[in-house]
Design a protein around this motif. Structure first.
Motif, PDB file in Angstrom:
ATOM      1  N   ALA A 128     -16.107  40.664  39.642  1.00 46.66           N
ATOM      2  CA  ALA A 128     -16.213  40.166  41.015  1.00 46.66           C
ATOM      3  C   ALA A 128     -16.919  41.183  41.914  1.00 46.66           C
ATOM      4  O   ALA A 128     -17.784  40.815  42.723  1.00 46.66           O
ATOM      5  CB  ALA A 128     -14.823  39.854  41.564  1.00 46.66           C
ATOM      6  N   VAL A 129     -16.592  42.453  41.766  1.00 52.37           N
ATOM      7  CA  VAL A 129     -17.265  43.493  42.545  1.00 52.37           C
ATOM      8  C   VAL A 129     -18.740  43.550  42.178  1.00 52.37           C
ATOM      9  O   VAL A 129     -19.601  43.680  43.054  1.00 52.37           O
ATOM     10  CB  VAL A 129     -16.578  44.857  42.328  1.00 52.37           C
ATOM     11  CG1 VAL A 129     -17.424  45.993  42.854  1.00 52.37           C
ATOM     12  CG2 VAL A 129     -15.224  44.860  42.985  1.00 52.37           C
ATOM     13  N   GLY A 130     -19.062  43.415  40.903  1.00 48.85           N
ATOM     14  CA  GLY A 130     -20.453  43.428  40.471  1.00 48.85           C
ATOM     15  C   GLY A 130     -21.254  42.286  41.069  1.00 48.85           C
ATOM     16  O   GLY A 130     -22.402  42.475  41.492  1.00 48.85           O
ATOM     17  N   LEU A 136     -18.842  51.608  42.447  1.00 44.51           N
ATOM     18  CA  LEU A 136     -17.828  50.710  42.988  1.00 44.51           C
ATOM     19  C   LEU A 136     -17.000  50.063  41.877  1.00 44.51           C
ATOM     20  O   LEU A 136     -15.787  49.894  42.023  1.00 44.51           O
ATOM     21  CB  LEU A 136     -18.480  49.652  43.869  1.00 44.51           C
ATOM     22  CG  LEU A 136     -19.018  50.187  45.199  1.00 44.51           C
ATOM     23  CD1 LEU A 136     -19.709  49.098  45.971  1.00 44.51           C
ATOM     24  CD2 LEU A 136     -17.900  50.788  46.019  1.00 44.51           C
ATOM     25  N   LYS A 137     -17.625  49.712  40.768  1.00 41.74           N
ATOM     26  CA  LYS A 137     -16.866  49.175  39.638  1.00 41.74           C
ATOM     27  C   LYS A 137     -15.909  50.214  39.088  1.00 41.74           C
ATOM     28  O   LYS A 137     -14.768  49.902  38.743  1.00 41.74           O
ATOM     29  CB  LYS A 137     -17.808  48.707  38.531  1.00 41.74           C
ATOM     30  CG  LYS A 137     -18.533  47.434  38.824  1.00 41.74           C
ATOM     31  CD  LYS A 137     -19.421  47.089  37.645  1.00 41.74           C
ATOM     32  CE  LYS A 137     -20.350  45.952  37.944  1.00 41.74           C
ATOM     33  NZ  LYS A 137     -21.222  45.665  36.788  1.00 41.74           N
ATOM     34  N   LEU A 138     -16.353  51.445  39.001  1.00 40.93           N
ATOM     35  CA  LEU A 138     -15.505  52.532  38.516  1.00 40.93           C
ATOM     36  C   LEU A 138     -14.305  52.739  39.435  1.00 40.93           C
ATOM     37  O   LEU A 138     -13.170  52.904  38.966  1.00 40.93           O
ATOM     38  CB  LEU A 138     -16.321  53.818  38.411  1.00 40.93           C
ATOM     39  CG  LEU A 138     -15.620  55.031  37.825  1.00 40.93           C
ATOM     40  CD1 LEU A 138     -15.270  54.780  36.365  1.00 40.93           C
ATOM     41  CD2 LEU A 138     -16.506  56.249  37.957  1.00 40.93           C
ATOM     42  N   ILE A 139     -14.524  52.674  40.723  1.00 42.37           N
ATOM     43  CA  ILE A 139     -13.433  52.826  41.690  1.00 42.37           C
ATOM     44  C   ILE A 139     -12.434  51.685  41.542  1.00 42.37           C
ATOM     45  O   ILE A 139     -11.217  51.900  41.560  1.00 42.37           O
ATOM     46  CB  ILE A 139     -13.998  52.908  43.128  1.00 42.37           C
ATOM     47  CG1 ILE A 139     -14.716  54.240  43.316  1.00 42.37           C
ATOM     48  CG2 ILE A 139     -12.892  52.749  44.159  1.00 42.37           C
ATOM     49  CD1 ILE A 139     -15.499  54.336  44.609  1.00 42.37           C
ATOM     50  N   GLN A 162     -28.871  51.167  41.071  1.00 43.65           N
ATOM     51  CA  GLN A 162     -27.882  50.810  40.073  1.00 43.65           C
ATOM     52  C   GLN A 162     -26.595  51.616  40.195  1.00 43.65           C
ATOM     53  O   GLN A 162     -25.538  51.167  39.748  1.00 43.65           O
ATOM     54  CB  GLN A 162     -28.459  50.973  38.678  1.00 43.65           C
ATOM     55  CG  GLN A 162     -29.569  50.001  38.390  1.00 43.65           C
ATOM     56  CD  GLN A 162     -30.141  50.191  37.002  1.00 43.65           C
ATOM     57  OE1 GLN A 162     -29.705  51.052  36.262  1.00 43.65           O
ATOM     58  NE2 GLN A 162     -31.115  49.372  36.659  1.00 43.65           N
ATOM     59  N   THR A 163     -26.672  52.773  40.770  1.00 48.51           N
ATOM     60  CA  THR A 163     -25.475  53.605  40.863  1.00 48.51           C
ATOM     61  C   THR A 163     -24.454  53.050  41.840  1.00 48.51           C
ATOM     62  O   THR A 163     -23.264  53.324  41.693  1.00 48.51           O
ATOM     63  CB  THR A 163     -25.838  55.042  41.264  1.00 48.51           C
ATOM     64  OG1 THR A 163     -26.546  55.019  42.502  1.00 48.51           O
ATOM     65  CG2 THR A 163     -26.680  55.707  40.201  1.00 48.51           C
TER      66      THR A 163
END
Length: 87
Positions: free
Chosen positions: A30-32, A53-56, A47-48
């Motif tokens: 969903a974040v992606g 944000l996905k990592l968080i 891309q970072t």
């Protein structure tokens, strides 16, 4: 050990894997999607941003639900070892 008990054990294992991995996968997806929409609208193609944000989100899910995930996995593992001991 008969076929039905093996099938039931494998089915429970798949269900445990879905319960443990599902929240992280769904929220990171969903974040992606939201970041992809934001990047398409603003024409920022870095891309970072999406990765960070996905990592968080994954770290937050692990911090919030990590205890529940561990208890679910321990419960399933105890059940497997109990089945092994009785057979």
């Amino acid at each position: 050990m008969d076929t039905n008990s093996i099938t039931q054990t494998l089915r429970e294992g798949v269900w445990v894997a879905i319960k443990l991995g599902g929240p992280m996968l769904i929220l990171s997806m969903a974040v992606g999607v939201l970041i992809a929409i934001f990047q398409a609208v603003t024409q920022i193609h870095e891309q970072t941003i999406s990765f960070i944000l996905k990592l968080i989100v994954v770290i937050l899910v692990l911090l919030i639900g990590g205890g529940w995930m561990m208890e679910t996995l321990l419960e399933y593992t105890r059940e497997i070892f109990t089945l092994m001991a009785t057979r």
